[in-house]
Design an enzyme around this catalytic site. Structure first.
Site, PDB file in Angstrom:
ATOM      1  CG  ASP A  84      -7.528   5.523 -21.098  1.00 28.96           C
ATOM      2  OD1 ASP A  84      -7.913   6.658 -20.752  1.00 28.96           O
ATOM      3  OD2 ASP A  84      -7.497   4.546 -20.308  1.00 28.96           O
ATOM      4  CB  ALA A 121      -8.989  22.101  -5.890  1.00 28.83           C
ATOM      5  CB  CYS A 122      -6.139  17.411  -4.298  1.00 29.87           C
ATOM      6  SG  CYS A 122      -7.797  16.722  -4.218  1.00 29.87           S
ATOM      7  CE1 TYR A 165      -5.598  12.784  -8.378  1.00 29.51           C
ATOM      8  CE2 TYR A 165      -6.379  14.595  -7.011  1.00 29.51           C
ATOM      9  CZ  TYR A 165      -6.308  13.967  -8.238  1.00 29.51           C
ATOM     10  OH  TYR A 165      -6.948  14.513  -9.327  1.00 29.51           O
ATOM     11  CE  LYS A 167      -3.822  15.243 -10.559  1.00 28.26           C
ATOM     12  NZ  LYS A 167      -3.734  14.989 -11.998  1.00 28.26           N
ATOM     13  CG  ASN A 172     -15.301  18.289  -6.675  1.00 29.89           C
ATOM     14  OD1 ASN A 172     -15.274  17.074  -6.869  1.00 29.89           O
ATOM     15  ND2 ASN A 172     -15.195  18.841  -5.479  1.00 29.89           N
ATOM     16  CE  LYS A 228     -23.997   7.000  -2.160  1.00 27.50           C
ATOM     17  NZ  LYS A 228     -23.443   7.516  -0.899  1.00 27.50           N
ATOM     18  NE  ARG A 237     -10.096  21.267  -2.131  1.00 27.23           N
ATOM     19  CZ  ARG A 237      -9.665  20.007  -2.145  1.00 27.23           C
ATOM     20  NH1 ARG A 237     -10.179  19.139  -3.000  1.00 27.23           N
ATOM     21  NH2 ARG A 237      -8.711  19.610  -1.318  1.00 27.23           N
TER      22      ARG A 237
HETATM   23  P1  NAD Z   1     -10.694   9.592 -15.497  1.00 27.33           P
HETATM   24  O1  NAD Z   1     -10.349   8.557 -14.483  1.00 27.33           O
HETATM   25  O2  NAD Z   1     -12.064   9.569 -16.072  1.00 27.33           O
HETATM   26  O3  NAD Z   1      -9.653   9.534 -16.693  1.00 27.33           O
HETATM   27  C1  NAD Z   1      -8.298   9.215 -16.514  1.00 27.33           C
HETATM   28  C2  NAD Z   1      -7.928   8.193 -17.564  1.00 27.33           C
HETATM   29  O4  NAD Z   1      -6.534   7.909 -17.449  1.00 27.33           O
HETATM   30  C3  NAD Z   1      -8.664   6.855 -17.368  1.00 27.33           C
HETATM   31  O5  NAD Z   1      -9.422   6.529 -18.516  1.00 27.33           O
HETATM   32  C4  NAD Z   1      -7.559   5.861 -17.130  1.00 27.33           C
HETATM   33  O6  NAD Z   1      -7.789   4.580 -17.720  1.00 27.33           O
HETATM   34  C5  NAD Z   1      -6.365   6.547 -17.783  1.00 27.33           C
HETATM   35  N1  NAD Z   1      -5.103   6.035 -17.272  1.00 27.33           N
HETATM   36  C6  NAD Z   1      -4.815   5.696 -15.977  1.00 27.33           C
HETATM   37  N2  NAD Z   1      -3.593   5.178 -15.909  1.00 27.33           N
HETATM   38  C7  NAD Z   1      -3.084   5.200 -17.169  1.00 27.33           C
HETATM   39  C8  NAD Z   1      -1.857   4.769 -17.727  1.00 27.33           C
HETATM   40  N3  NAD Z   1      -0.895   4.208 -16.966  1.00 27.33           N
HETATM   41  N4  NAD Z   1      -1.668   4.922 -19.066  1.00 27.33           N
HETATM   42  C9  NAD Z   1      -2.641   5.455 -19.837  1.00 27.33           C
HETATM   43  N5  NAD Z   1      -3.837   5.880 -19.364  1.00 27.33           N
HETATM   44  C10 NAD Z   1      -4.041   5.741 -18.036  1.00 27.33           C
HETATM   45  O7  NAD Z   1     -10.387  11.002 -14.817  1.00 27.33           O
HETATM   46  P2  NAD Z   1     -10.812  12.470 -15.276  1.00 27.33           P
HETATM   47  O8  NAD Z   1     -11.858  12.937 -14.350  1.00 27.33           O
HETATM   48  O9  NAD Z   1     -11.047  12.501 -16.741  1.00 27.33           O
HETATM   49  O10 NAD Z   1      -9.468  13.274 -14.914  1.00 27.33           O
HETATM   50  C11 NAD Z   1      -8.520  13.669 -15.904  1.00 27.33           C
HETATM   51  C12 NAD Z   1      -7.402  14.449 -15.223  1.00 27.33           C
HETATM   52  O11 NAD Z   1      -7.963  15.569 -14.531  1.00 27.33           O
HETATM   53  C13 NAD Z   1      -6.630  13.646 -14.158  1.00 27.33           C
HETATM   54  O12 NAD Z   1      -5.291  14.030 -14.161  1.00 27.33           O
HETATM   55  C14 NAD Z   1      -7.268  14.116 -12.868  1.00 27.33           C
HETATM   56  O13 NAD Z   1      -6.400  13.966 -11.756  1.00 27.33           O
HETATM   57  C15 NAD Z   1      -7.540  15.563 -13.179  1.00 27.33           C
HETATM   58  N6  NAD Z   1      -8.587  16.115 -12.311  1.00 27.33           N
HETATM   59  C16 NAD Z   1      -9.881  15.730 -12.449  1.00 27.33           C
HETATM   60  C17 NAD Z   1     -10.847  16.243 -11.608  1.00 27.33           C
HETATM   61  C18 NAD Z   1     -12.296  15.846 -11.726  1.00 27.33           C
HETATM   62  O14 NAD Z   1     -13.093  16.351 -10.943  1.00 27.33           O
HETATM   63  N7  NAD Z   1     -12.687  14.973 -12.650  1.00 27.33           N
HETATM   64  C19 NAD Z   1     -10.484  17.167 -10.621  1.00 27.33           C
HETATM   65  C20 NAD Z   1      -9.160  17.532 -10.495  1.00 27.33           C
HETATM   66  C21 NAD Z   1      -8.211  17.016 -11.363  1.00 27.33           C
END
Ligand code: NAD
Length: 332
Positions: free
Chosen positions: A35, A120-121, A150, A154, A179, A201, A287
């Site tokens: 990370d 889903a985006c 975003y 994706k 989500n 909240k 959605r």
């Molecule tokens: P999160 O933000 O908790 O985790 C993402 C992690 O990636 C963070 O810890 C961040 O520090 C790390 N990161 C960012 N840039 C980086 C880089 N350059 N190098 C290394 N690490 C880096 O998000 P999440 O909720 O755990 O989401 C994980 C994946 O799932 C993402 O791709 C997100 O788009 C996708 N996603 C999540 C959701 C949701 O509801 N949580 C929904 C749709 C898609």
């Protein structure tokens, strides 16, 4: 030699941290977790895992972390809830650097399987107008009209996975998360999503004795929220399957944001006066996930009720909140 290390990127975040915890619990012996955040800020961190702090937007660290790796779970992403993605479109698009360099590095290093976390985006905006929600099917993506910033990134990265599979034979798997929420995720600071934000909240209102809550939009937006355990189970099943097309991974229990607030209030044992911030980022009108394909292909679909999932999430955020109020170590 067969590459045996399992790499989880974005492991300091919510879903990545839960994947590492799950793989570890299932006895995966060679885990590498990466990370951008300093390791002491990760939501979950294990001493017996090869933990690394690196910026995966750069090619060289991607090459380093993919060495000896057989399976990649790609969760690294600069993202957040609507409040973040609507005002940080360029940053969201720059995630393409992470996905491009990681796919390329995994291919060069001979990685067999690559999981990509889509969203889903990616779905067409015109299929999500109106509060009368029609659940989104996997086909509802093209002609492309995804969430600006975003969602476009994706969708592009989904297609890269497809072409790495077609052209280079890499086994790619893509899930479109709807989500995801649960313990060990962002709950404050501007990147949190609706379930965590509303839990926080309500906790704030309860602790401070100020029984009011501000809701973004008019509260009628329809959504489905997926509990983290279902997300992890779905990823595991997808990785073991032969499903190579992007697939929905989301709950089909559709609720409005007002319904979500009702659930959190009931768990907290409190009723709050609601005000609606109509000019706040609120996302699409409606959605939800059509789960026909996941049931057909994996014989399974997310089943945790919103009530059960929120109860666990609320308890975890409550502990984090009270620890922070007492000045104890916390992670946001
Ligand atoms: P999160 O933000 O908790 O985790 C993402 C992690 O990636 C963070 O810890 C961040 O520090 C790390 N990161 C960012 N840039 C980086 C880089 N350059 N190098 C290394 N690490 C880096 O998000 P999440 O909720 O755990 O989401 C994980 C994946 O799932 C993402 O791709 C997100 O788009 C996708 N996603 C999540 C959701 C949701 O509801 N949580 C929904 C749709 C898609």
């Amino acid at each position: 030699m067969v590459a045996s290390t399992v790499l989880v990127t974005g492991a300091g975040g919510f879903i990545g941290g839960q994947i590492v915890a799950d793989l570890r619990q299932r006895g995966e012996p060679n885990l590498r977790a990466v990370d951008l955040k300093p390791i002491e800020e990760w939501y979950q961190c294990f001493d017996d895992v090869d933990n690394r702090q690196l910026d995966l937007r750069l090619r060289s660290p991607c090459m380093d972390v993919c060495e000896g790796v057989g399976v990649v779970y790609q969760m690294a992403c600069d993202m957040g809830g609507m409040g973040f993605i609507e005002s940080n479109k360029a940053l969201c698009m720059l995630n393409v650097l992470i996905n491009t360099h990681l796919l390329e590095a995994a291919n060069v290093c001979g990685t067999e399987s690559f999981f990509y976390a889509s969203s889903a985006c990616v779905y067409r905006a015109d299929k999500q107008r109106g509060y009368d929600v029609t659940p989104l099917k996997e086909d509802d993506v093209y002609p492309a009209m995804p969430e600006d910033g975003y969602g476009w990134e994706k969708l592009f990265s989904e297609r890269m996975c497809r072409h790495f599979m077609e052209d280079f034979g890499m086994r790619t798997r893509v899930a479109r998360f709807h989500n995801v929420y649960g313990p060990h995720g962002t709950w404050d600071g501007g990147r949190e999503k609706a379930p965590a934000a509303i839990c926080r909240k309500v906790i704030e209102a309860k602790v401070r004795g100020d029984h009011r809550i501000e809701i973004w939009g008019d509260g009628n937006q329809g959504r489905s929220f997926t509990y983290i355990d279902d997300c992890i189970e779905g990823i595991r099943r997808l990785m073991e399957s032969s499903v190579s097309d992007p697939i929905n991974l989301g709950s089909s229990e559709t609720v409005s944001i007002n319904d979500l607030v009702d659930v959190v209030e009931e768990i907290a044992g409190i009723r709050l006066e609601r005000t609606y911030k109509l000019d706040a980022p609120k996302g699409v009108d409606g959605r939800s996930s059509d789960n026909t394909m996941i049931i057909e292909k994996l014989g399974w679909a997310p089943s945790t009720s919103l009530r059960d999932g929120i109860e666990k999430t609320y308890a975890w955020i409550f502990d984090q909140y009270t620890a922070r109020e007492k000045g104890l170590a916390h992670k946001v």
